[in-house]
Motif scaffolding. Structure first.
Motif, PDB file in Angstrom:
ATOM      1  N   ASP A 298     -66.990  20.628  49.044  1.00  0.00           N
ATOM      2  CA  ASP A 298     -67.784  20.941  47.779  1.00  0.00           C
ATOM      3  C   ASP A 298     -68.214  19.627  46.912  1.00  0.00           C
ATOM      4  O   ASP A 298     -67.600  18.693  46.736  1.00  0.00           O
ATOM      5  CB  ASP A 298     -67.104  21.974  46.983  1.00  0.00           C
ATOM      6  N   GLN A 299     -69.114  20.219  46.280  1.00  0.00           N
ATOM      7  CA  GLN A 299     -69.760  19.007  45.035  1.00  0.00           C
ATOM      8  C   GLN A 299     -70.386  19.787  44.246  1.00  0.00           C
ATOM      9  O   GLN A 299     -70.905  21.043  44.474  1.00  0.00           O
ATOM     10  CB  GLN A 299     -70.846  18.174  45.878  1.00  0.00           C
ATOM     11  N   GLY A 300     -70.410  19.552  42.808  1.00  0.00           N
ATOM     12  CA  GLY A 300     -70.800  20.076  41.607  1.00  0.00           C
ATOM     13  C   GLY A 300     -72.015  19.268  41.047  1.00  0.00           C
ATOM     14  O   GLY A 300     -72.177  18.158  41.255  1.00  0.00           O
ATOM     15  N   PHE A 301     -72.839  19.877  40.346  1.00  0.00           N
ATOM     16  CA  PHE A 301     -73.868  19.440  39.427  1.00  0.00           C
ATOM     17  C   PHE A 301     -73.931  20.086  38.131  1.00  0.00           C
ATOM     18  O   PHE A 301     -73.622  21.217  38.183  1.00  0.00           O
ATOM     19  CB  PHE A 301     -75.254  19.204  40.337  1.00  0.00           C
ATOM     20  N   GLU A 302     -74.323  19.156  37.222  1.00  0.00           N
ATOM     21  CA  GLU A 302     -74.754  19.825  35.964  1.00  0.00           C
ATOM     22  C   GLU A 302     -76.257  19.882  35.816  1.00  0.00           C
ATOM     23  O   GLU A 302     -76.809  18.729  36.047  1.00  0.00           O
ATOM     24  CB  GLU A 302     -74.085  18.762  34.833  1.00  0.00           C
ATOM     25  N   ASP A 303     -76.987  21.007  35.456  1.00  0.00           N
ATOM     26  CA  ASP A 303     -78.324  21.169  35.331  1.00  0.00           C
ATOM     27  C   ASP A 303     -78.839  20.303  33.981  1.00  0.00           C
ATOM     28  O   ASP A 303     -77.941  20.039  33.205  1.00  0.00           O
ATOM     29  CB  ASP A 303     -78.758  22.494  35.483  1.00  0.00           C
TER      30      ASP A 303
ATOM     31  N   ALA B  90     -83.729  15.417  40.040  1.00  0.00           N
ATOM     32  CA  ALA B  90     -84.582  16.116  39.103  1.00  0.00           C
ATOM     33  C   ALA B  90     -83.945  15.962  37.715  1.00  0.00           C
ATOM     34  O   ALA B  90     -84.419  16.561  36.872  1.00  0.00           O
ATOM     35  CB  ALA B  90     -84.724  17.679  39.465  1.00  0.00           C
ATOM     36  N   GLY B  91     -82.749  15.253  37.554  1.00  0.00           N
ATOM     37  CA  GLY B  91     -82.466  14.828  36.194  1.00  0.00           C
ATOM     38  C   GLY B  91     -80.945  15.426  35.833  1.00  0.00           C
ATOM     39  O   GLY B  91     -80.518  15.370  34.821  1.00  0.00           O
ATOM     40  N   GLY B  92     -80.510  16.097  36.911  1.00  0.00           N
ATOM     41  CA  GLY B  92     -79.269  16.628  36.833  1.00  0.00           C
ATOM     42  C   GLY B  92     -78.009  15.371  37.015  1.00  0.00           C
ATOM     43  O   GLY B  92     -78.730  14.419  37.316  1.00  0.00           O
ATOM     44  N   ARG B  93     -76.702  15.751  37.028  1.00  0.00           N
ATOM     45  CA  ARG B  93     -75.850  14.919  37.285  1.00  0.00           C
ATOM     46  C   ARG B  93     -74.621  15.410  37.849  1.00  0.00           C
ATOM     47  O   ARG B  93     -74.597  16.583  37.837  1.00  0.00           O
ATOM     48  CB  ARG B  93     -75.260  14.247  35.867  1.00  0.00           C
ATOM     49  N   THR B  94     -73.973  14.737  38.417  1.00  0.00           N
ATOM     50  CA  THR B  94     -72.698  15.152  38.959  1.00  0.00           C
ATOM     51  C   THR B  94     -71.482  14.651  38.329  1.00  0.00           C
ATOM     52  O   THR B  94     -71.065  13.553  38.029  1.00  0.00           O
ATOM     53  CB  THR B  94     -72.486  14.331  40.763  1.00  0.00           C
TER      54      THR B  94
END
Length: 132
Positions: A112-117, A96-100
């Motif tokens: 765990d894993q993160g994303f930036e909206d 959807a356009g986010g990034r890790t």
């Protein structure tokens, strides 16, 4: 005792942010939404976020709005029911356009894993083994 968390997040484009989070499976309440804000359900009636158009958000505070793509004040961490749910939500966020910002971390008892909206807010998704 408090039983609800509502995060208020400034966003550049309310419609794009709603589309981003809808693609992750979050829903919105029309009852508490309008042209300047959208009330997003994250976890039932206990965790929600008010996505607020940045100019309106600015009118509610008396200091500058942090540009989350440049600096962060908070990382929003959500628990998931499985490793697969973490991976699935991350894949949806990226599509959807986010990034890790970092690779997944597997500690055996915790994953765990993160994303930036799309506005730069950091979200971390974590699964913990029930026996941990």
């Amino acid at each position: 005792m408090k039983n609800q968390i509502i995060l208020n997040l400034p966003v550049k484009d309310l419609d794009k942010s709603k589309a981003f989070f809808s693609s992750l499976g979050f829903t919105f309440s029309d009852r508490f939404s309008g042209e300047n804000a959208a009330f997003m359900n994250i976890a039932g009636d206990t965790i929600q976020a008010m996505l607020t158009a940045e100019p309106f958000f600015q009118s509610l505070i008396n200091k500058p709005v942090v540009q989350a793509k440049d600096a962060n004040e908070v990382v929003i961490c959500l628990s998931c029911e499985s490793r697969e749910e973490v991976d699935s939500l991350i894949a949806k966020a990226v599509a959807a356009g986010g990034r890790t910002p970092h690779p997944p971390e597997d500690h055996g008892f915790m994953y765990d894993q993160g994303f930036e909206d799309i506005d730069g807010h950091l979200w971390n998704l974590v699964w913990m083994a029930p026996e941990a």
